[in-house]
Motif scaffolding. Sequence first.
Motif, PDB file in Angstrom:
ATOM      1  N   ASP A   1      -3.028  -5.446  -0.486  1.00  0.00           N
ATOM      2  CA  ASP A   1      -3.140  -6.667   0.312  1.00  0.00           C
ATOM      3  C   ASP A   1      -1.764  -7.274   0.562  1.00  0.00           C
ATOM      4  O   ASP A   1      -1.213  -7.939  -0.310  1.00  0.00           O
ATOM      5  CB  ASP A   1      -4.040  -7.674  -0.407  1.00  0.00           C
ATOM      6  CG  ASP A   1      -4.372  -8.866   0.481  1.00  0.00           C
ATOM      7  OD1 ASP A   1      -3.992  -8.844   1.668  1.00  0.00           O
ATOM      8  OD2 ASP A   1      -5.012  -9.804  -0.009  1.00  0.00           O
ATOM      9  N   GLU A   2      -1.239  -7.062   1.741  1.00  0.00           N
ATOM     10  CA  GLU A   2       0.101  -7.552   2.102  1.00  0.00           C
ATOM     11  C   GLU A   2       1.077  -7.425   0.936  1.00  0.00           C
ATOM     12  O   GLU A   2       1.693  -8.402   0.524  1.00  0.00           O
ATOM     13  CB  GLU A   2       0.024  -9.020   2.565  1.00  0.00           C
ATOM     14  CG  GLU A   2      -0.933  -9.194   3.716  1.00  0.00           C
ATOM     15  CD  GLU A   2      -0.699 -10.483   4.488  1.00  0.00           C
ATOM     16  OE1 GLU A   2       0.443 -10.977   4.490  1.00  0.00           O
ATOM     17  OE2 GLU A   2      -1.655 -10.966   5.112  1.00  0.00           O
TER      18      GLU A   2
ATOM     19  N   THR B   1      -8.087  -9.859   4.171  1.00  0.00           N
ATOM     20  CA  THR B   1      -8.255  -9.908   2.717  1.00  0.00           C
ATOM     21  C   THR B   1      -9.729  -9.809   2.351  1.00  0.00           C
ATOM     22  O   THR B   1     -10.100  -9.101   1.398  1.00  0.00           O
ATOM     23  CB  THR B   1      -7.647 -11.213   2.161  1.00  0.00           C
ATOM     24  OG1 THR B   1      -6.265 -11.243   2.493  1.00  0.00           O
ATOM     25  CG2 THR B   1      -7.818 -11.305   0.663  1.00  0.00           C
TER      26      THR B   1
END
Lengths: 253, 268
Positions: free
Chosen positions: B173-174, B61
Amino acid sequence: MLKRSFLLKLLSGVIIFGAWEIAGRIPVSYAFPTFIDSMIALFRLALDGTLFTAYAETLEPLIVGVAISTVLGIGLGLWIGLSKFFDWLVSPIFIVMQSAPLAALIPLLVMAYGIGLTSKVFVVCIMAMPVIVLNTAGAVRHTPESIMEMCRSFLGSRTDMLLKIIIPAASPLIFAGLRLGVSAGFIGAILAELKITPTGVGDIITFSRSIADYPTMYAAIFSIIALAVLFLNLLEMAEKLLFKGNDLGYVSD
Amino acid sequence: MAMSQTKRVLTPVENTPTEIAVSARNITKNYGAVEALKDLTLEFPRGQLTSLLGPSGCGKTTLLKIIAGLLKTTSGEVEVNGKAVTGPGPNRAFVFQDFALLPWATVLRNVAFGLELRGVARSEREARAEKYIKDVGLAGFEQSYPHELSGGMRQRVGLARALSVDAQVLLMDEPFSAVDEQTRRKFQEDLLSLVQNENKTFIFVTHSIEEAVYVSDQIAILLPRPSRVSEVIRPSGFRNKGIDNIRRDPEYLDIVDNIWASLRSYVE
Ligand SMILES: Nc1ncnc2c1ncn2[C@@H]1O[C@H](COP(=O)(O)OP(=O)(O)O)[C@@H](O)[C@H]1O
Ligand SMILES: [Mg+2]
């Protein structure tokens, strides 16, 4: 949904007034009239116009004070929430104000500003402002980090951040503070009339007590509570209208 | 000799598939005493999907937010199209792990929000938002509020918002970590066709090995303590065998196994 919450409000009203009536009939105290007697007194006050001239007097410092507290309180709260330095500088004043014994401050206010409108407005503000300021500041500080980051990453300016993210996100707590502040403002307005000069509703309360006309005294007290409740409901409606999706909670939780 | 020189001169002019859209050079990022990234260097080819894969806490991240311009590096720099990143820019759009939707705004306003912040007029931004709402399969939900949608639908809103600003680089992000397994598989397939159809560079963070191998043109494996790129893998054999066959492909299975072998020692 709306119907049901209205019914619940009605039910709690019936229970409270019923209890009042019973307590008045026992009677709990010689100075405690029944609900029905109080309502008759209220009706009389309304009929001969005393009630309305009284409210014209009482509402003036109340409205001025609440308006100042709202505008200034939200403004200061936003500023405190956004700036650590300003927080350090100003927050303590409101924390002290919130816990100060107001009755002890009133003589000082009267000395400085006399017994007119100014002092009464001050009393209302001292009561109403701290909770508005502190709630607003707290709400701003707790704006969800992720939507602020989203705003920055999509090139939002500082103004966008304030107007489109921080204020809407803080609005439920700001309104909660406003509700508490307005209730406190009502207390302040009556307190000012009881402690500074008996005018308006405070005058009705003081005078009727001095001649032991307790139903009238309770009628006046009841009317101010009813007005406060009405006002708070209006505030809630305004909030619902302004920020529709906001009572729905955060989707990311 | 002469031939290869001509080629080298021509390379930056032609849009060759290996052109670099984003490059991260010697990135170090400390949070106080915590060394989140240390001297990390990685390049992201244009038009391709690069995954950042690694155990949680290894700085994925952090790296993505540095590329987005949301975080400053301690040292080192990121270049997008050859220009150093100094902050968020119109050439990058972010898809957030927790969706980052405005709870008080409708799907339509949420999707159009990136355009709203750029000052695009209301009618135009809503028209564009409506197109992307349709593209991600949310037609009919324009006036819904985020709390009325499932997790998968919320992330589609986040994706539509990122697509509608038409940035060249998409940072994710994920994005699928908060949706259920079936939705996730559908998302992965959709992502593959998105990479093919949109000429965008995707940088995709995941902690799922299978997901990374399934969707990526390039996988960068990040290892913690200190965080660095330990390996870059470019799956090539199975990409055009059709999405239904990828999960059975021997190369796919081998790569998954190899990555697991190198990661397992970092998992307690
Ligand atoms: N704001 C922060 N302050 C301090 N430490 C942080 C912060 N953000 C992340 N970290 C630390 O940096 C490391 C990398 O975090 P992160 O980039 O979120 O990892 P990942 O996304 O791979 O799980 C972790 O050890 C985390 O605890
Ligand atoms: Mg992460």
